[in-house]
Write a protein that holds these residues in place. Structure first.
Motif, mmCIF file in Angstrom:
data_model
loop_
_atom_site.group_PDB
_atom_site.id
_atom_site.type_symbol
_atom_site.label_atom_id
_atom_site.label_comp_id
_atom_site.label_asym_id
_atom_site.label_seq_id
_atom_site.Cartn_x
_atom_site.Cartn_y
_atom_site.Cartn_z
ATOM 1 N N HIS A 36 0.858 -1.180 0.000
ATOM 2 C CA HIS A 36 0.000 0.000 0.000
ATOM 3 C C HIS A 36 0.896 1.233 0.000
ATOM 4 C CE1 HIS A 36 -3.205 -2.797 1.195
ATOM 5 N NE2 HIS A 36 -2.308 -3.290 2.029
ATOM 6 N N LEU A 37 0.962 1.928 -1.129
ATOM 7 C CA LEU A 37 1.816 3.111 -1.264
ATOM 8 C C LEU A 37 0.958 4.358 -1.057
ATOM 9 C CD1 LEU A 37 4.817 3.755 -1.976
ATOM 10 C CD2 LEU A 37 3.996 4.276 -4.261
ATOM 11 N N MET A 84 7.908 -3.419 11.946
ATOM 12 C CA MET A 84 7.959 -2.055 11.424
ATOM 13 C C MET A 84 9.410 -1.714 11.118
ATOM 14 S SD MET A 84 5.261 -0.120 14.010
ATOM 15 C CE MET A 84 6.520 0.981 14.472
ATOM 16 N N SER A 85 9.600 -1.054 9.984
ATOM 17 C CA SER A 85 10.937 -0.579 9.630
ATOM 18 C C SER A 85 10.888 0.932 9.465
ATOM 19 C CB SER A 85 11.427 -1.234 8.333
ATOM 20 O OG SER A 85 10.577 -0.898 7.252
ATOM 21 N N VAL A 86 11.986 1.580 9.801
ATOM 22 C CA VAL A 86 12.121 3.024 9.626
ATOM 23 C C VAL A 86 13.343 3.252 8.749
ATOM 24 C CG1 VAL A 86 12.497 5.231 10.776
ATOM 25 C CG2 VAL A 86 11.081 3.475 11.876
ATOM 26 N N HIS A 87 13.182 4.149 7.747
ATOM 27 C CA HIS A 87 14.228 4.385 6.754
ATOM 28 C C HIS A 87 14.474 5.880 6.564
ATOM 29 C CE1 HIS A 87 13.222 0.309 5.228
ATOM 30 N NE2 HIS A 87 12.018 0.682 5.585
ATOM 31 N N HIS A 88 15.653 6.186 6.085
ATOM 32 C CA HIS A 88 15.955 7.518 5.559
ATOM 33 C C HIS A 88 16.028 7.347 4.049
ATOM 34 C CE1 HIS A 88 18.807 11.233 5.533
ATOM 35 N NE2 HIS A 88 17.689 11.430 4.862
ATOM 36 N N LEU A 89 15.147 8.038 3.331
ATOM 37 C CA LEU A 89 15.047 7.901 1.881
ATOM 38 C C LEU A 89 15.490 9.196 1.217
ATOM 39 C CD1 LEU A 89 12.241 6.305 -0.141
ATOM 40 C CD2 LEU A 89 12.873 8.651 -0.657
ATOM 41 N N PHE A 105 4.967 -0.914 7.690
ATOM 42 C CA PHE A 105 4.360 -1.849 8.628
ATOM 43 C C PHE A 105 4.120 -3.144 7.868
ATOM 44 C CE2 PHE A 105 0.754 -3.851 10.724
ATOM 45 C CZ PHE A 105 1.180 -3.865 12.041
ATOM 46 N N PHE A 106 4.811 -4.198 8.280
ATOM 47 C CA PHE A 106 4.776 -5.488 7.584
ATOM 48 C C PHE A 106 3.896 -6.486 8.329
ATOM 49 C CE2 PHE A 106 8.792 -3.579 6.474
ATOM 50 C CZ PHE A 106 9.030 -3.948 5.158
ATOM 51 N N ILE A 113 6.545 -12.201 3.749
ATOM 52 C CA ILE A 113 5.841 -10.930 3.837
ATOM 53 C C ILE A 113 4.552 -11.028 3.026
ATOM 54 C CG2 ILE A 113 5.939 -8.482 3.226
ATOM 55 C CD1 ILE A 113 9.072 -8.803 3.581
ATOM 56 N N THR A 114 3.421 -10.684 3.673
ATOM 57 C CA THR A 114 2.131 -10.743 2.983
ATOM 58 C C THR A 114 1.528 -9.369 2.740
ATOM 59 O OG1 THR A 114 0.859 -10.931 5.028
ATOM 60 C CG2 THR A 114 1.618 -12.981 4.020
ATOM 61 N N ASP A 115 1.943 -8.372 3.518
ATOM 62 C CA ASP A 115 1.339 -7.053 3.411
ATOM 63 C C ASP A 115 2.329 -5.997 3.884
ATOM 64 O OD1 ASP A 115 -1.591 -5.910 2.984
ATOM 65 O OD2 ASP A 115 -0.679 -4.767 4.614
ATOM 66 N N ILE A 116 2.381 -4.884 3.159
ATOM 67 C CA ILE A 116 3.247 -3.756 3.530
ATOM 68 C C ILE A 116 2.426 -2.485 3.447
ATOM 69 C CG2 ILE A 116 5.350 -2.466 3.036
ATOM 70 C CD1 ILE A 116 6.275 -4.977 1.379
ATOM 71 N N ASP A 117 2.289 -1.818 4.569
ATOM 72 C CA ASP A 117 1.666 -0.495 4.611
ATOM 73 C C ASP A 117 2.790 0.519 4.789
ATOM 74 O OD1 ASP A 117 -1.296 -0.515 4.548
ATOM 75 O OD2 ASP A 117 -1.034 -1.936 6.194
ATOM 76 N N GLU A 118 2.917 1.426 3.835
ATOM 77 C CA GLU A 118 3.989 2.419 3.876
ATOM 78 C C GLU A 118 3.454 3.745 4.408
ATOM 79 O OE1 GLU A 118 7.458 4.255 0.977
ATOM 80 O OE2 GLU A 118 6.364 2.444 0.403
ATOM 81 N N CYS A 119 4.240 4.391 5.239
ATOM 82 C CA CYS A 119 3.927 5.717 5.762
ATOM 83 C C CYS A 119 5.118 6.631 5.492
ATOM 84 C CB CYS A 119 3.664 5.673 7.266
ATOM 85 S SG CYS A 119 2.217 4.707 7.702
#
Length: 132
Positions: A36-37, A84-89, A105-106, A113-119
């Protein structure tokens, strides 16, 4: 103490993605995985299925001319199938630049991995960067 398997899985996926190793990322996802982007632009929305997710990831790299850099800062897990992962993009696209934090949020089922919600840290900057 050993790293929790869900945390290790997400760390491996994030590291592979940041290295552009989409073949490895693909092996860590279920065939029906969804990413989910966020935002209001052509690439935002629900990318359903591993192939659609891989197409999205390739598009992110292509749209940024290979300038996309994602540095993993941390991975957290609850021991119940969520991480949950936190990144610097950082990325460039045309005459635009993006330097922000993102989080994912995985959902993990059966070691995949079945689902990824990106924030994102700043949704307006995100939309301005990825928009037309």
């Amino acid at each position: 103490m050993a790293e929790h398997p869900d945390r290790a899985l997400v760390r491996r996926a994030c590291t592979a993605f940041s290295q552009g190793d989409l073949d490895t990322v693909s092996t860590l996802m279920t065939a029906d995985a969804v990413h989910h982007l966020p935002g209001d632009h052509a690439m935002s929305g629900h990318h359903k299925g591993r192939d659609a997710c891989m197409d999205l990831y390739r598009s992110l790299y292509e749209e940024t001319g290979g300038t996309l850099r994602v540095d993993l800062e941390t991975v957290l897990c609850d021991g119940r199938g969520h991480a949950m992962s936190v990144h610097h993009l950082r990325a460039e696209r045309g005459n635009r630049g993006l330097d922000t934090k993102t989080g994912h949020f995985f959902t993990v089922v059966g070691g995949k991995i079945t689902d990824i919600d990106e924030c994102v840290e700043d949704i307006d900057a995100w939309d301005a960067f990825w928009g037309p």
